[in-house]
Design a protein around this motif. Sequence first.
Motif, PDB file in Angstrom:
ATOM      1  N   ARG A 156       0.837  -1.219  -0.073  1.00 61.92           N
ATOM      2  CA  ARG A 156      -0.009   0.021   0.079  1.00 61.92           C
ATOM      3  C   ARG A 156       0.858   1.412  -0.029  1.00 61.92           C
ATOM      4  O   ARG A 156       0.597   2.331  -0.710  1.00 61.92           O
ATOM      5  CB  ARG A 156      -0.899  -0.024   1.169  1.00 61.92           C
TER       6      ARG A 156
ATOM      7  N   GLU B 201       2.444   1.865  -3.352  1.00 60.18           N
ATOM      8  CA  GLU B 201       1.428   2.482  -4.310  1.00 60.18           C
ATOM      9  C   GLU B 201       1.122   3.764  -4.294  1.00 60.18           C
ATOM     10  O   GLU B 201       1.193   4.449  -4.974  1.00 60.18           O
ATOM     11  CB  GLU B 201      -0.005   1.478  -4.171  1.00 60.18           C
TER      12      GLU B 201
ATOM     13  N   ARG C  77       9.456   0.099  -3.056  1.00 63.98           N
ATOM     14  CA  ARG C  77       9.234  -1.137  -3.544  1.00 63.98           C
ATOM     15  C   ARG C  77      10.041  -2.221  -3.015  1.00 63.98           C
ATOM     16  O   ARG C  77       9.513  -3.358  -3.103  1.00 63.98           O
ATOM     17  CB  ARG C  77       9.400  -0.980  -5.007  1.00 63.98           C
TER      18      ARG C  77
END
Length: 115
Positions: A8, A11, A37
């Motif tokens: 999350r 993102e 990431r």
Amino acid sequence: MVYQSALRVSERIFEVTKRFPREERYSLTDQIRRASRSIGAQIAEAWGKRRYERHFVSKISDADAESLETQHWLRVARLCGYLEEGEANALHDSLDEIGKMLRSITLQASSFCRK
């Protein structure tokens, strides 16, 4: 749970970095996206190597380090005026929570690892 939180955050960071200036594409934007990431990637690697407790702990520690690196880049982005204070604080809070979970996992590594 920590893996889902990491996904999350990465993102959200992807979305906010879309607004960064074009000249930051290959520097700050790339760096913060890679670090964020990598948190989830390190957790996934740790899970895959949970048969070996030392390797598991090493990868969880790497995930925590990536979380701290992401926080650094968020501070840089905030200082450059690319993020609003509330937005930066929310991301920092999420990363702090991820760090707490990762450090807790490290302390309880044997319960995650196969014998």
